[in-house]
Design a protein around this motif. Structure first.
Motif, PDB file in Angstrom:
ATOM      1  N   ASP A  87      22.422  80.407  44.462  1.00 44.63           N
ATOM      2  CA  ASP A  87      23.118  79.990  45.684  1.00 44.63           C
ATOM      3  C   ASP A  87      22.287  78.906  46.354  1.00 44.63           C
ATOM      4  OD1 ASP A  87      24.794  79.833  47.885  1.00 44.63           O
ATOM      5  OD2 ASP A  87      23.869  81.543  48.902  1.00 44.63           O
ATOM      6  N   ILE A  88      22.730  77.658  46.237  1.00 41.16           N
ATOM      7  CA  ILE A  88      22.012  76.519  46.805  1.00 41.16           C
ATOM      8  C   ILE A  88      22.470  76.307  48.241  1.00 41.16           C
ATOM      9  CG2 ILE A  88      21.591  74.038  46.616  1.00 41.16           C
ATOM     10  CD1 ILE A  88      22.185  74.247  43.649  1.00 41.16           C
ATOM     11  N   GLY A  89      21.508  76.049  49.143  1.00 43.60           N
ATOM     12  CA  GLY A  89      21.851  75.870  50.553  1.00 43.60           C
ATOM     13  C   GLY A  89      22.391  77.157  51.130  1.00 43.60           C
ATOM     14  N   THR A  90      21.659  78.239  50.940  1.00 43.76           N
ATOM     15  CA  THR A  90      22.173  79.571  51.237  1.00 43.76           C
ATOM     16  C   THR A  90      22.430  79.820  52.716  1.00 43.76           C
ATOM     17  OG1 THR A  90      21.847  81.911  50.688  1.00 43.76           O
ATOM     18  CG2 THR A  90      19.900  80.695  51.479  1.00 43.76           C
ATOM     19  N   GLY A  91      21.767  79.092  53.612  1.00 44.34           N
ATOM     20  CA  GLY A  91      22.003  79.281  55.050  1.00 44.34           C
ATOM     21  C   GLY A  91      21.647  80.686  55.484  1.00 44.34           C
ATOM     22  N   SER A  92      22.605  81.395  56.042  1.00 45.12           N
ATOM     23  CA  SER A  92      22.386  82.775  56.483  1.00 45.12           C
ATOM     24  C   SER A  92      22.240  83.737  55.318  1.00 45.12           C
ATOM     25  CB  SER A  92      23.559  83.227  57.357  1.00 45.12           C
ATOM     26  OG  SER A  92      24.752  83.305  56.584  1.00 45.12           O
ATOM     27  N   GLY A  93      22.598  83.289  54.108  1.00 41.47           N
ATOM     28  CA  GLY A  93      22.494  84.124  52.923  1.00 41.47           C
ATOM     29  C   GLY A  93      23.757  84.875  52.565  1.00 41.47           C
ATOM     30  N   ILE A  94      24.866  84.626  53.243  1.00 35.24           N
ATOM     31  CA  ILE A  94      26.052  85.449  53.067  1.00 35.24           C
ATOM     32  C   ILE A  94      26.585  85.430  51.631  1.00 35.24           C
ATOM     33  CG2 ILE A  94      27.585  83.619  53.916  1.00 35.24           C
ATOM     34  CD1 ILE A  94      29.354  85.866  55.080  1.00 35.24           C
ATOM     35  N   CYS A  95      26.640  84.266  50.987  1.00 37.69           N
ATOM     36  CA  CYS A  95      27.139  84.221  49.614  1.00 37.69           C
ATOM     37  C   CYS A  95      26.188  84.917  48.651  1.00 37.69           C
ATOM     38  CB  CYS A  95      27.368  82.774  49.179  1.00 37.69           C
ATOM     39  SG  CYS A  95      28.841  82.008  49.893  1.00 37.69           S
ATOM     40  N   ARG A 133      18.501  64.159  60.569  1.00 43.36           N
ATOM     41  CA  ARG A 133      17.454  64.012  61.582  1.00 43.36           C
ATOM     42  C   ARG A 133      16.343  65.033  61.404  1.00 43.36           C
ATOM     43  NH1 ARG A 133      22.306  63.574  64.338  1.00 43.36           N
ATOM     44  NH2 ARG A 133      22.202  65.764  64.963  1.00 43.36           N
ATOM     45  N   ASP A 134      16.667  66.201  60.879  1.00 39.31           N
ATOM     46  CA  ASP A 134      15.687  67.268  60.706  1.00 39.31           C
ATOM     47  C   ASP A 134      16.260  68.264  59.697  1.00 39.31           C
ATOM     48  OD1 ASP A 134      17.652  68.673  62.180  1.00 39.31           O
ATOM     49  OD2 ASP A 134      16.628  68.265  64.073  1.00 39.31           O
ATOM     50  N   GLU A 135      15.544  69.385  59.475  1.00 41.64           N
ATOM     51  CA  GLU A 135      16.000  70.368  58.497  1.00 41.64           C
ATOM     52  C   GLU A 135      17.336  70.977  58.894  1.00 41.64           C
ATOM     53  OE1 GLU A 135      13.001  73.286  57.799  1.00 41.64           O
ATOM     54  OE2 GLU A 135      11.766  71.942  56.583  1.00 41.64           O
ATOM     55  N   ARG A 136      17.553  71.170  60.166  1.00 39.40           N
ATOM     56  CA  ARG A 136      18.824  71.724  60.620  1.00 39.40           C
ATOM     57  C   ARG A 136      19.977  70.780  60.299  1.00 39.40           C
ATOM     58  NH1 ARG A 136      19.709  73.033  66.928  1.00 39.40           N
ATOM     59  NH2 ARG A 136      19.631  70.771  67.074  1.00 39.40           N
ATOM     60  N   ASP A 137      19.780  69.501  60.546  1.00 44.03           N
ATOM     61  CA  ASP A 137      20.829  68.510  60.316  1.00 44.03           C
ATOM     62  C   ASP A 137      21.110  68.317  58.831  1.00 44.03           C
ATOM     63  OD1 ASP A 137      22.678  66.651  61.463  1.00 44.03           O
ATOM     64  OD2 ASP A 137      21.366  65.007  60.840  1.00 44.03           O
ATOM     65  N   ALA A 138      20.159  68.713  57.965  1.00 46.14           N
ATOM     66  CA  ALA A 138      20.354  68.569  56.525  1.00 46.14           C
ATOM     67  C   ALA A 138      21.468  69.462  56.005  1.00 46.14           C
ATOM     68  CB  ALA A 138      19.052  68.881  55.786  1.00 46.14           C
ATOM     69  N   LEU A 171      20.158  83.076  63.017  1.00 48.51           N
ATOM     70  CA  LEU A 171      19.035  82.604  63.820  1.00 48.51           C
ATOM     71  C   LEU A 171      19.313  81.204  64.365  1.00 48.51           C
ATOM     72  CD1 LEU A 171      15.970  83.668  61.613  1.00 48.51           C
ATOM     73  CD2 LEU A 171      17.134  84.973  63.416  1.00 48.51           C
ATOM     74  N   PRO A 172      18.620  80.800  65.427  1.00 51.55           N
ATOM     75  CA  PRO A 172      18.761  79.425  65.925  1.00 51.55           C
ATOM     76  C   PRO A 172      18.475  78.408  64.827  1.00 51.55           C
ATOM     77  CG  PRO A 172      17.580  80.763  67.515  1.00 51.55           C
ATOM     78  CD  PRO A 172      17.729  81.618  66.295  1.00 51.55           C
ATOM     79  N   GLY A 173      19.327  77.405  64.746  1.00 50.43           N
ATOM     80  CA  GLY A 173      19.146  76.351  63.756  1.00 50.43           C
ATOM     81  C   GLY A 173      19.812  76.620  62.427  1.00 50.43           C
ATOM     82  N   VAL A 174      20.490  77.777  62.291  1.00 50.25           N
ATOM     83  CA  VAL A 174      21.142  78.131  61.026  1.00 50.25           C
ATOM     84  C   VAL A 174      22.653  78.155  61.240  1.00 50.25           C
ATOM     85  CG1 VAL A 174      21.352  79.868  59.211  1.00 50.25           C
ATOM     86  CG2 VAL A 174      19.134  79.472  60.320  1.00 50.25           C
ATOM     87  N   ALA A 175      23.400  77.598  60.288  1.00 51.30           N
ATOM     88  CA  ALA A 175      24.856  77.542  60.410  1.00 51.30           C
ATOM     89  C   ALA A 175      25.444  78.952  60.430  1.00 51.30           C
ATOM     90  CB  ALA A 175      25.445  76.747  59.248  1.00 51.30           C
ATOM     91  N   ASN A 176      26.358  79.178  61.359  1.00 44.46           N
ATOM     92  CA  ASN A 176      27.016  80.469  61.484  1.00 44.46           C
ATOM     93  C   ASN A 176      28.194  80.526  60.504  1.00 44.46           C
ATOM     94  OD1 ASN A 176      28.866  82.560  62.422  1.00 44.46           O
ATOM     95  ND2 ASN A 176      27.632  82.639  64.287  1.00 44.46           N
ATOM     96  N   PRO A 177      28.166  81.419  59.516  1.00 48.82           N
ATOM     97  CA  PRO A 177      29.203  81.403  58.483  1.00 48.82           C
ATOM     98  C   PRO A 177      30.574  81.826  58.983  1.00 48.82           C
ATOM     99  CG  PRO A 177      27.830  83.356  58.254  1.00 48.82           C
ATOM    100  CD  PRO A 177      27.193  82.499  59.314  1.00 48.82           C
ATOM    101  N   LYS A 178      30.611  82.524  60.101  1.00 49.41           N
ATOM    102  CA  LYS A 178      31.891  82.997  60.615  1.00 49.41           C
ATOM    103  C   LYS A 178      32.497  81.996  61.601  1.00 49.41           C
ATOM    104  CE  LYS A 178      34.053  87.338  61.986  1.00 49.41           C
ATOM    105  NZ  LYS A 178      33.805  88.765  62.311  1.00 49.41           N
ATOM    106  N   LEU A 179      31.712  81.505  62.535  1.00 45.07           N
ATOM    107  CA  LEU A 179      32.235  80.546  63.503  1.00 45.07           C
ATOM    108  C   LEU A 179      32.581  79.213  62.850  1.00 45.07           C
ATOM    109  CD1 LEU A 179      29.960  81.160  66.622  1.00 45.07           C
ATOM    110  CD2 LEU A 179      32.323  81.894  66.261  1.00 45.07           C
ATOM    111  N   LEU A 180      31.775  78.793  61.875  1.00 45.23           N
ATOM    112  CA  LEU A 180      32.048  77.545  61.186  1.00 45.23           C
ATOM    113  C   LEU A 180      33.011  77.732  60.011  1.00 45.23           C
ATOM    114  CD1 LEU A 180      28.493  75.949  61.237  1.00 45.23           C
ATOM    115  CD2 LEU A 180      30.411  75.551  62.797  1.00 45.23           C
ATOM    116  N   ARG A 181      33.352  78.953  59.691  1.00 47.02           N
ATOM    117  CA  ARG A 181      34.432  79.333  58.779  1.00 47.02           C
ATOM    118  C   ARG A 181      34.106  79.161  57.309  1.00 47.02           C
ATOM    119  NH1 ARG A 181      38.989  76.030  62.108  1.00 47.02           N
ATOM    120  NH2 ARG A 181      37.853  74.353  61.120  1.00 47.02           N
ATOM    121  N   THR A 182      33.429  78.089  56.919  1.00 48.28           N
ATOM    122  CA  THR A 182      33.292  77.798  55.498  1.00 48.28           C
ATOM    123  C   THR A 182      32.450  78.846  54.773  1.00 48.28           C
ATOM    124  OG1 THR A 182      31.434  76.319  55.988  1.00 48.28           O
ATOM    125  CG2 THR A 182      33.609  75.326  55.779  1.00 48.28           C
TER     126      THR A 182
END
Length: 238
Positions: A83-91, A159-164, A52-63
């Motif tokens: 899983d802390i800081g789950t982002g997209s939830g992949i882990c 700056r915001d939740e996304r930047d965190a 979703l917008p504002g969420v780190a992409n686990p594939k493009l950002l690689r980590t």
């Protein structure tokens, strides 16, 4: 004792790799792949991941994809996982296929929504408890056999939740301070760090100052950075 820089891997990729990294970044920007605010459907680790917008992409950002792909069956089977800081939830979703229990959390409300959607898409919603909150705040009094954390790599006020997802002033201090209270006996954490960013050495220093033992569990060298998955265990005297 191995110093922090040695645990993180090569500090600089060399002038040729640095230039290639800059060209890669420029190419991604020109093709709009670097944008945060796009809806993207990815496939990684046998999972369908809607970003979703504002969420780190686990594939493009690689980590994220590297972290999830490093979680093996023996490591997960029968364990209680956080899983802390789950982002997209992949882990969390990879863990949910084998673990006894999985709790995933994120400071970002967009990430929490994203992870919940991905759990539904992959029919794992009954196996992952997704909560909103920062670091260990969503799991007071709970202990886990395995704790996963892909932390912000940069020092500074977000700056915001996304930047965190990228930046924090004190994540290293608070993670190290709270880890022991949330590890079950014999439990350990997996912490993903990178040669990119100025916060990663702080995590190593803070954990060591509290008696934790760190070792390299997995490592991958990309064109412009080296990412390392560290296993964090209690010391023999703990």
């Amino acid at each position: 004792m191995r110093d922090a820089r040695e645990l993180l891997g090569p500090a600089w990729p060399g002038p040729v790799r640095w230039l290639l990294g800059k060209l890669l970044e420029l190419g991604m920007r020109l093709t709009r792949q670097w944008r945060y605010d796009d809806y993207r459907l990815e496939t990684a680790c046998g999972l369908r991941i809607l970003v979703l917008p504002g969420v780190a992409n686990p594939k493009l950002l690689r980590t994220g994809a590297f972290f999830a792909g490093s979680l093996d069956v023996a490591m997960l089977t029968g364990r209680d996982v956080l899983d802390i800081g789950t982002g997209s939830g992949i882990c969390a979703l990879v863990a949910a296929r084998r673990a006894r229990r999985v709790v995933a959390s994120d400071l970002s409300r967009a990430a929490v929504r994203c992870a919940r959607l991905n759990a539904l898409m992959n029919q794992l919603e009954a196996r992952v408890d997704i909560r909103h909150g920062d670091l260990f705040a969503p799991v007071p009094g709970e202990r886990f056999d395995l704790i996963l954390f892909n932390p912000p790599f940069l020092l500074g006020a977000p700056r915001d939740e996304r930047d965190a997802a990228w930046r924090s002033q004190d994540a290293a201090v608070r993670f190290a301070a709270g880890l022991d209270a949330h590890l079950a006996p014999g439990g350990f954490a997996l912490l993903l760090l990178s040669t990119f960013g100025d916060a990663c050495e702080s995590f190593i220093d803070e954990l060591r100052s509290r008696g934790f033992v760190l070792g390299v569990d997995a490592r991958r060298r990309y064109i412009n950075e080296t990412v390392t998955l560290l296993r964090v265990s209690r010391g023999s005297g703990a």
